[in-house]
Write a protein that holds these residues in place. Structure first.
Motif, PDB file in Angstrom:
ATOM      1  N   ALA A 116       0.797  -1.045  -0.196  1.00 12.78           N
ATOM      2  CA  ALA A 116       0.179  -0.198   0.089  1.00 12.78           C
ATOM      3  C   ALA A 116       0.827   1.093   0.027  1.00 12.78           C
ATOM      4  O   ALA A 116       0.492   2.146  -0.633  1.00 12.78           O
ATOM      5  N   LEU A 117       1.964   1.376   0.822  1.00 14.60           N
ATOM      6  CA  LEU A 117       2.883   2.356   0.654  1.00 14.60           C
ATOM      7  C   LEU A 117       3.900   2.588  -0.435  1.00 14.60           C
ATOM      8  O   LEU A 117       4.891   3.117  -0.101  1.00 14.60           O
ATOM      9  N   ASN A 118       3.911   1.440  -1.232  1.00 11.21           N
ATOM     10  CA  ASN A 118       4.905   1.551  -2.371  1.00 11.21           C
ATOM     11  C   ASN A 118       5.067   2.946  -3.003  1.00 11.21           C
ATOM     12  O   ASN A 118       4.217   3.662  -3.304  1.00 11.21           O
ATOM     13  N   GLY A 119       6.259   3.102  -3.361  1.00  8.12           N
ATOM     14  CA  GLY A 119       6.806   4.413  -3.750  1.00  8.12           C
ATOM     15  C   GLY A 119       7.029   5.547  -2.825  1.00  8.12           C
ATOM     16  O   GLY A 119       7.599   6.320  -3.097  1.00  8.12           O
ATOM     17  N   LEU A 120       6.870   5.350  -1.646  1.00  3.53           N
ATOM     18  CA  LEU A 120       7.059   6.274  -0.587  1.00  3.53           C
ATOM     19  C   LEU A 120       8.191   5.890   0.371  1.00  3.53           C
ATOM     20  O   LEU A 120       8.443   4.631   0.432  1.00  3.53           O
ATOM     21  N   LYS A 121       8.743   6.703   0.708  1.00  4.16           N
ATOM     22  CA  LYS A 121       9.871   6.563   1.620  1.00  4.16           C
ATOM     23  C   LYS A 121       9.333   6.141   3.212  1.00  4.16           C
ATOM     24  O   LYS A 121       8.721   7.046   3.845  1.00  4.16           O
ATOM     25  N   PHE A 122       9.645   5.046   3.751  1.00  7.96           N
ATOM     26  CA  PHE A 122       9.100   4.840   5.305  1.00  7.96           C
ATOM     27  C   PHE A 122       9.908   3.621   5.706  1.00  7.96           C
ATOM     28  O   PHE A 122      10.409   2.841   4.770  1.00  7.96           O
ATOM     29  N   GLU A 123       9.692   3.307   6.997  1.00  8.23           N
ATOM     30  CA  GLU A 123      10.349   2.167   7.675  1.00  8.23           C
ATOM     31  C   GLU A 123       9.178   1.332   8.319  1.00  8.23           C
ATOM     32  O   GLU A 123       8.252   2.409   8.851  1.00  8.23           O
ATOM     33  N   ILE A 162       0.149   8.887   3.473  1.00  7.70           N
ATOM     34  CA  ILE A 162       0.502   7.538   4.305  1.00  7.70           C
ATOM     35  C   ILE A 162      -0.782   6.961   4.881  1.00  7.70           C
ATOM     36  O   ILE A 162      -1.343   6.081   4.959  1.00  7.70           O
ATOM     37  N   LEU A 163      -1.300   7.916   5.812  1.00  9.07           N
ATOM     38  CA  LEU A 163      -2.511   7.778   6.316  1.00  9.07           C
ATOM     39  C   LEU A 163      -3.751   7.350   5.462  1.00  9.07           C
ATOM     40  O   LEU A 163      -4.442   6.171   5.966  1.00  9.07           O
ATOM     41  N   ASN A 164      -3.820   8.097   4.494  1.00  7.42           N
ATOM     42  CA  ASN A 164      -4.910   7.779   3.830  1.00  7.42           C
ATOM     43  C   ASN A 164      -4.717   6.344   3.134  1.00  7.42           C
ATOM     44  O   ASN A 164      -5.714   5.788   2.677  1.00  7.42           O
ATOM     45  N   ARG A 165      -3.534   6.092   2.549  1.00  5.05           N
ATOM     46  CA  ARG A 165      -3.437   4.808   2.148  1.00  5.05           C
ATOM     47  C   ARG A 165      -3.620   3.480   2.976  1.00  5.05           C
ATOM     48  O   ARG A 165      -4.311   2.520   2.927  1.00  5.05           O
ATOM     49  N   LEU A 166      -3.078   3.905   4.243  1.00  2.40           N
ATOM     50  CA  LEU A 166      -3.308   2.808   5.342  1.00  2.40           C
ATOM     51  C   LEU A 166      -4.692   2.631   5.627  1.00  2.40           C
ATOM     52  O   LEU A 166      -5.331   1.735   6.172  1.00  2.40           O
ATOM     53  N   LYS A 167      -5.558   3.748   5.593  1.00  2.00           N
ATOM     54  CA  LYS A 167      -7.064   3.570   5.841  1.00  2.00           C
ATOM     55  C   LYS A 167      -7.799   2.610   4.946  1.00  2.00           C
ATOM     56  O   LYS A 167      -8.759   2.185   5.276  1.00  2.00           O
ATOM     57  N   ARG A 168      -7.219   2.279   4.263  1.00  2.00           N
ATOM     58  CA  ARG A 168      -7.733   1.143   3.073  1.00  2.00           C
ATOM     59  C   ARG A 168      -7.209   0.065   3.008  1.00  2.00           C
ATOM     60  O   ARG A 168      -7.403  -1.034   2.557  1.00  2.00           O
ATOM     61  N   VAL A 169      -6.220  -0.279   4.070  1.00  2.00           N
ATOM     62  CA  VAL A 169      -5.580  -1.639   4.159  1.00  2.00           C
ATOM     63  C   VAL A 169      -6.533  -2.432   5.228  1.00  2.00           C
ATOM     64  O   VAL A 169      -6.663  -1.946   6.248  1.00  2.00           O
ATOM     65  N   PHE A 170      -7.122  -3.684   4.567  1.00  2.58           N
ATOM     66  CA  PHE A 170      -7.703  -4.495   5.661  1.00  2.58           C
ATOM     67  C   PHE A 170      -7.031  -5.307   6.604  1.00  2.58           C
ATOM     68  O   PHE A 170      -5.917  -5.260   6.252  1.00  2.58           O
ATOM     69  N   GLY A 171      -7.551  -5.354   7.922  1.00  2.00           N
ATOM     70  CA  GLY A 171      -6.764  -6.005   8.878  1.00  2.00           C
ATOM     71  C   GLY A 171      -6.350  -4.814   9.936  1.00  2.00           C
ATOM     72  O   GLY A 171      -5.782  -5.482  10.790  1.00  2.00           O
ATOM     73  N   ILE A 172      -6.258  -3.703   9.516  1.00  6.31           N
ATOM     74  CA  ILE A 172      -5.923  -2.682  10.353  1.00  6.31           C
ATOM     75  C   ILE A 172      -7.150  -1.880  11.249  1.00  6.31           C
ATOM     76  O   ILE A 172      -8.238  -1.726  10.626  1.00  6.31           O
ATOM     77  N   HIS A 173      -7.236  -2.064  12.511  1.00  6.35           N
ATOM     78  CA  HIS A 173      -8.203  -1.715  13.559  1.00  6.35           C
ATOM     79  C   HIS A 173      -8.230  -0.235  13.743  1.00  6.35           C
ATOM     80  O   HIS A 173      -9.237   0.456  13.521  1.00  6.35           O
ATOM     81  N   SER A 174      -7.181   0.202  13.829  1.00  5.72           N
ATOM     82  CA  SER A 174      -7.019   1.862  14.212  1.00  5.72           C
ATOM     83  C   SER A 174      -5.576   2.329  13.954  1.00  5.72           C
ATOM     84  O   SER A 174      -4.622   1.672  13.672  1.00  5.72           O
ATOM     85  N   LEU A 175      -5.338   3.474  13.717  1.00  2.00           N
ATOM     86  CA  LEU A 175      -4.070   4.221  13.587  1.00  2.00           C
ATOM     87  C   LEU A 175      -3.996   5.458  14.613  1.00  2.00           C
ATOM     88  O   LEU A 175      -5.098   5.987  14.722  1.00  2.00           O
ATOM     89  N   SER A 176      -3.082   5.862  14.738  1.00  2.00           N
ATOM     90  CA  SER A 176      -2.716   7.055  15.491  1.00  2.00           C
ATOM     91  C   SER A 176      -1.308   7.599  15.050  1.00  2.00           C
ATOM     92  O   SER A 176      -0.511   6.855  15.092  1.00  2.00           O
ATOM     93  N   VAL A 177      -1.375   8.907  14.990  1.00  2.66           N
ATOM     94  CA  VAL A 177      -0.035   9.640  14.685  1.00  2.66           C
ATOM     95  C   VAL A 177       0.388   9.842  16.004  1.00  2.66           C
ATOM     96  O   VAL A 177      -0.267  10.570  16.768  1.00  2.66           O
ATOM     97  N   CYS A 178       1.850   9.527  16.049  1.00  2.88           N
ATOM     98  CA  CYS A 178       2.435   9.654  17.402  1.00  2.88           C
ATOM     99  C   CYS A 178       3.448  10.645  17.303  1.00  2.88           C
ATOM    100  O   CYS A 178       4.466  10.611  16.423  1.00  2.88           O
ATOM    101  N   GLY A 179       3.865  11.472  18.493  1.00  2.37           N
ATOM    102  CA  GLY A 179       5.107  12.065  18.593  1.00  2.37           C
ATOM    103  C   GLY A 179       6.067  10.854  19.470  1.00  2.37           C
ATOM    104  O   GLY A 179       5.370  10.472  20.367  1.00  2.37           O
ATOM    105  N   LYS A 180       7.196  10.534  18.743  1.00  7.31           N
ATOM    106  CA  LYS A 180       8.230   9.539  19.573  1.00  7.31           C
ATOM    107  C   LYS A 180       9.277  10.376  20.287  1.00  7.31           C
ATOM    108  O   LYS A 180       9.918  11.083  19.589  1.00  7.31           O
TER     109      LYS A 180
END
Ligand code: ATP
Ligand code: MG
Length: 386
Positions: free
Chosen positions: A34-41, A62-80
């Motif tokens: 889903a994230l193909n073509g973007l830089k990420f780890e 990234i968020l918009n693409r992840l929202k379409r991936v089945f099997g994902i229950h929820s997402l949070s943007v975090c400060g690390k």
């Protein structure tokens, strides 16, 4: 310095006991696709995935693409941030920009900070109040925002206050391969979406009737398949010329049985494709009682020509519910484009509502069923990887 990352929680996979690692690696593969073509780890830690190392500008994509991936229950943007009370508090005061009632909840997987979770939460809340003055207040029960500080064993703390709902379901690929009978209507794309959501890899077959149906009708099916493709990669779309079969039925069988026999021919061809390509099930947008060809007797006669399970995810939905789902998944506007379907072209005036299987089988003897199926499959020149 704080980095942003996206925390991915994956709901139901938890329930799968011994199969968990299979589901996890499938989900990981699908996230990467889903994230193909973007830089990420992508990292996995204690039943959560973390996406990190991306450019700030890519975060929404990234968020918009992840929202379409089945099997994902929820997402949070975090400060690390490094696990250090001062640093966590500084990041919290810098990032938390909401007004209203809040609470702080701390989840601790290491005890580098020598305080209890409740003490840490109290400290962080007090610091935030000091920094923000009157615009916010603490309310442990009726809060507008729950600020979460997730202190992980890797020496980092993740701060977030929002849980974005994911697409739910199971990772695509975990429930085998299905062949969706994809018309140009409202129902079948929604049925395909629902099977995808339960982890089935969905391929599609569209029957067309040149010259009775137009090029646009085919393009519409391809567009719908593309929308489904945006939820999961790699399906195949088969285009099957249906004119000869329809004409044969029209000529040799009683008019009121046209649709019933046409449906059986579609399912026979689907069954053939399943055998050839190793698909496990046939999926349709059929809905109990919606039209004459979808009464329980009609469904019985359609289902009788295959040993494969026919999945009918919409079987007990109301049309209004199906329309709402089509709007939500983004297929509705394409589905309502006014191009004729191969079934509407040959619509009988008085279709049989309660066909008896024995009678249908008798009437079909006028056709050379096997030959018609073989011919349709062998003439299938267009197989599109979408
Ligand atoms: P929709 O067309 O959106 O599925 P509908 O109510 O018009 O809904 P029907 O035309 O009765 O449904 O068709 C029932 C099912 O048969 C469809 O949901 C679809 O799975 C399959 N089907 C019908 N026409 C075609 C076609 N041209 N190509 C592939 N499958 C079809
Ligand atoms: Mg239709």
């Amino acid at each position: 310095m704080a980095d942003n990352c996206i925390l991915i929680r994956y709901g139901e996979i938890f329930l799968k006991g011994g199969n968990r690692s299979f589901f996890e690696s499938l989900l990981k593969k699908n996230i990467k696709e889903a994230l193909n073509g973007l830089k990420f780890e992508l990292g996995l830690s204690r039943a959560r995935y973390y996406v990190s190392g991306y450019g700030t500008d890519d975060e929404n994509e990234i968020l918009n693409r992840l929202k379409r991936v089945f099997g994902i229950h929820s997402l949070s943007v975090c400060g690390k941030i490094e696990t250090d009370l001062e640093k966590i508090s500084a990041l919290l005061c810098e990032r938390f920009d909401k007004s209203g009632r809040f609470r702080v909840s701390v989840n601790r997987a290491d005890n580098k900070i020598k305080k209890s979770s409740t003490e840490i939460a109290g400290y962080l809340g007090a610091e935030l109040l000091k920094a923000r003055g009157d615009s916010i207040s603490v309310d442990l029960k009726n809060f507008d925002y729950e600020i979460n500080a997730d202190i992980r064993e890797n020496g980092y703390t993740y701060l977030f206050y929002e849980k974005i709902p994911g697409a739910g379901g199971l990772p695509v690929g975990s429930s085998g391969n299905g062949l969706l009978l994809l018309s140009g209507g409202i129902d079948s794309p929604v049925a395909g979406y629902m099977a995808l959501r339960r982890g089935m890899r969905v391929h599609a077959a569209h029957f067309f009737s040149f010259p009775y149906t137009s090029v646009q009708a085919k393009e519409k099916a391809a567009d719908l398949a593309k929308i489904l493709r945006s939820y999961a990669a790699e399906p195949t779309l088969f285009f099957i010329m249906f004119t000869g079969i329809q004409e044969a039925i029209y000529e040799k069988c009683p008019n009121e049985y046209l649709i019933t026999i046409m449906r059986r021919m579609m399912v026979r061809i689907a069954d053939r494709l399943c055998a050839e390509h190793g698909f496990d099930a046939i999926i349709t947008g059929e809905n109990l009682g919606q039209v004459a060809s979808q009464t329980i007797e009609s469904l019985t006669s359609t289902g009788a020509v295959t040993d494969k399970p026919i999945l009918r995810p919409l079987i007990c939905f109301d049309k209004s519910e199906i329309i709402a789902a089509a709007k939500k998944i983004g297929t509705y506007d394409t589905s309502v484009l006014p191009f004729e379907d191969c079934c509407t072209v040959f619509l009988p005036k008085n279709p049989i509502i309660r066909p008896r299987l024995k009678a249908v089988e008798e009437l079909e003897k006028a056709l050379n069923v096997n030959e018609l199926v073989e011919q349709a499959v062998s003439e299938m020149t267009e197989v599109v990887k979408i």
